[in-house]
Design an enzyme around this catalytic site. Structure first.
Site, PDB file in Angstrom:
ATOM      1  CE1 TYR A 124      -2.835  -3.278   0.578  1.00 50.81           C
ATOM      2  CE2 TYR A 124      -4.401  -1.498   1.115  1.00 50.81           C
ATOM      3  CZ  TYR A 124      -4.074  -2.833   1.115  1.00 50.81           C
ATOM      4  OH  TYR A 124      -5.280  -3.760   0.884  1.00 50.81           O
ATOM      5  CE  LYS A 171       2.295 -18.197   1.096  1.00 53.66           C
ATOM      6  NZ  LYS A 171       1.659 -19.343   1.313  1.00 53.66           N
ATOM      7  CG  ASP A 204      -1.492 -20.364   2.902  1.00 55.02           C
ATOM      8  OD1 ASP A 204      -0.842 -19.677   3.865  1.00 55.02           O
ATOM      9  OD2 ASP A 204      -1.142 -21.127   2.293  1.00 55.02           O
ATOM     10  CG  ASP A 228      -7.741  -4.014   3.023  1.00 58.76           C
ATOM     11  OD1 ASP A 228      -9.091  -3.987   3.301  1.00 58.76           O
ATOM     12  OD2 ASP A 228      -7.362  -3.519   1.952  1.00 58.76           O
TER      13      ASP A 228
END
Ligand code: ATP
Length: 342
Positions: A124, A171, A204, A228
């Site tokens: 972002y 991740k 995930d 988000d």
């Protein structure tokens, strides 16, 4: 003492849910002078900018703002107001409590976890470029400073809220440097809070756990993009975007806003659910130290949901925004005579 608070009604359903929240806060007898400022698509048409400088000046002066959702005109070269506000005011922690409400069927009974999202960097940061026709590149910016301060905020928040565990969502198995750095900062910070359990989960797997058993989660800390997405997933678990609140916290200023967007599909029809912004208002009152008023509003909202007859369309009811707000204000009046059950 009267609080001066910046109020940004925003776009779409923003003015409707802001009016509702204003009424509820006033009904709770919190003395507020609202400094109303426009930002977003409406101002863009009039003044060619989405965030006039006086909006930032007002928030800097008042330190606290309540904000409706703001849309970003797509493809017109305007930068997102939400992202700009977070970056300009360095509102580095975005807190989103995901809680079920009585009578609103959640996926899991008693869901109650909190997402702390890093708010200023990651994908972002706006570092995108066309390398050549047909090839675009975005930079995932992660720094030690921003990762450390948001992890510290998450542990402090957990302590304040009497929470037992903070889980970092990452991740790092794939993005070894960026997510690896975030994870390293989390581990370093967690060592300073031995009373709070520190846990780690891959993003995930976290998404799956939220859908399989969200009640295993407590406080989550994560990067901007994962936060988000997981916040909307969280909203879906407890009844939708109409009820989940949020706060953007900086070292100096704080801006309170719902998780939902401007919902142009229902704007101007008077049917938006104001609960999410009302609950953001509750977070704002806690931030200001107005705990009694915050608790009274929480009990009034809970009472209206427990009664079950006044619901907006997103939750299967027929009440308008005003009718729902009337019901909350009436419940608040009742608490002044005899406290509603906690
Ligand atoms: P953004 O890109 O700003 O997140 P969006 O269009 O993806 O916007 P929303 O504006 O939040 O997302 O709307 C998603 C859906 O949820 C829409 O159908 C909208 O009507 C509904 N919705 C969002 N907020 C509310 C609310 N407060 N009350 C009722 N419905 C809502």
């Amino acid at each position: 003492m009267t609080y001066t608070i910046t109020l940004i009604p925003g776009d779409g359903i923003g003015p409707e849910v802001c009016e509702a929240t204003k009424r509820v806060i006033e009904a709770a007898d919190v003395p507020v002078k609202w400094e109303v400022h426009e930002a977003g698509a409406a101002v863009a048409e009039k003044r060619g900018m989405t965030l006039p400088p006086e909006v930032l000046e007002s928030i800097r002066r008042n330190k606290v703002a309540l904000k409706g959702p703001i849309g970003t005109p797509i493809g017109k070269g305007f930068k997102s107001v939400n992202v700009t506000l977070r970056q300009e005011l360095d509102l580095y922690a975005n807190v989103r409590p995901v809680r079920s409400l009585p009578g609103v069927e959640p996926r899991f009974e008693g869901t109650d976890f909190h997402i702390v999202r890093e708010n200023t960097e990651d994908l972002y940061a706006g570092l995108e470029l066309m390398m050549m026709p047909g090839v675009a590149q975005g930079v995932k910016l992660i720094t030690d400073r921003c990762s450390t301060r948001v992890c510290e905020y998450a542990f402090e928040y957990a302590q304040q809220q009497n929470r037992k565990r903070v889980t970092v969502v990452h991740k790092a198995n794939i993005m070894k440097l960026t997510d690896g750095l975030f994870l390293e900062c989390f581990r370093r910070v967690s060592a300073k809070y031995p009373a709070i359990e520190a846990a780690e989960i891959i993003v995930d797997a976290c998404a799956m756990q939220m859908v399989k058993n969200a009640n295993k989660l407590d406080v989550i800390v994560t990067q901007n993009l994962y936060g988000d997405i997981l916040s909307d997933l969280g909203a879906g678990l407890v009844g939708g975007l109409g009820i989940v609140p949020g706060a953007n916290i900086g070292k100096k200023e704080a801006v309170f806003e719902a998780v939902h967007g401007s919902a142009p599909d229902i704007a101007g029809r008077g049917i938006a659910n104001p609960t999410a912004l009302i609950q953001s208002g509750v977070m704002m009152l806690h931030h200001l130290g107005e705990t009694d008023a915050a608790d009274a509003i929480t009990r009034a909202v809970t009472h209206v949901y427990q009664q079950g007859s006044v619901r907006t369309a997103d939750l299967g009811g027929t009440a308008t925004t005003t009718q729902f707000t009337d019901a909350v204000c009436k419940a608040l009046e009742a608490t002044k005579i005899a406290p509603l059950a906690k």
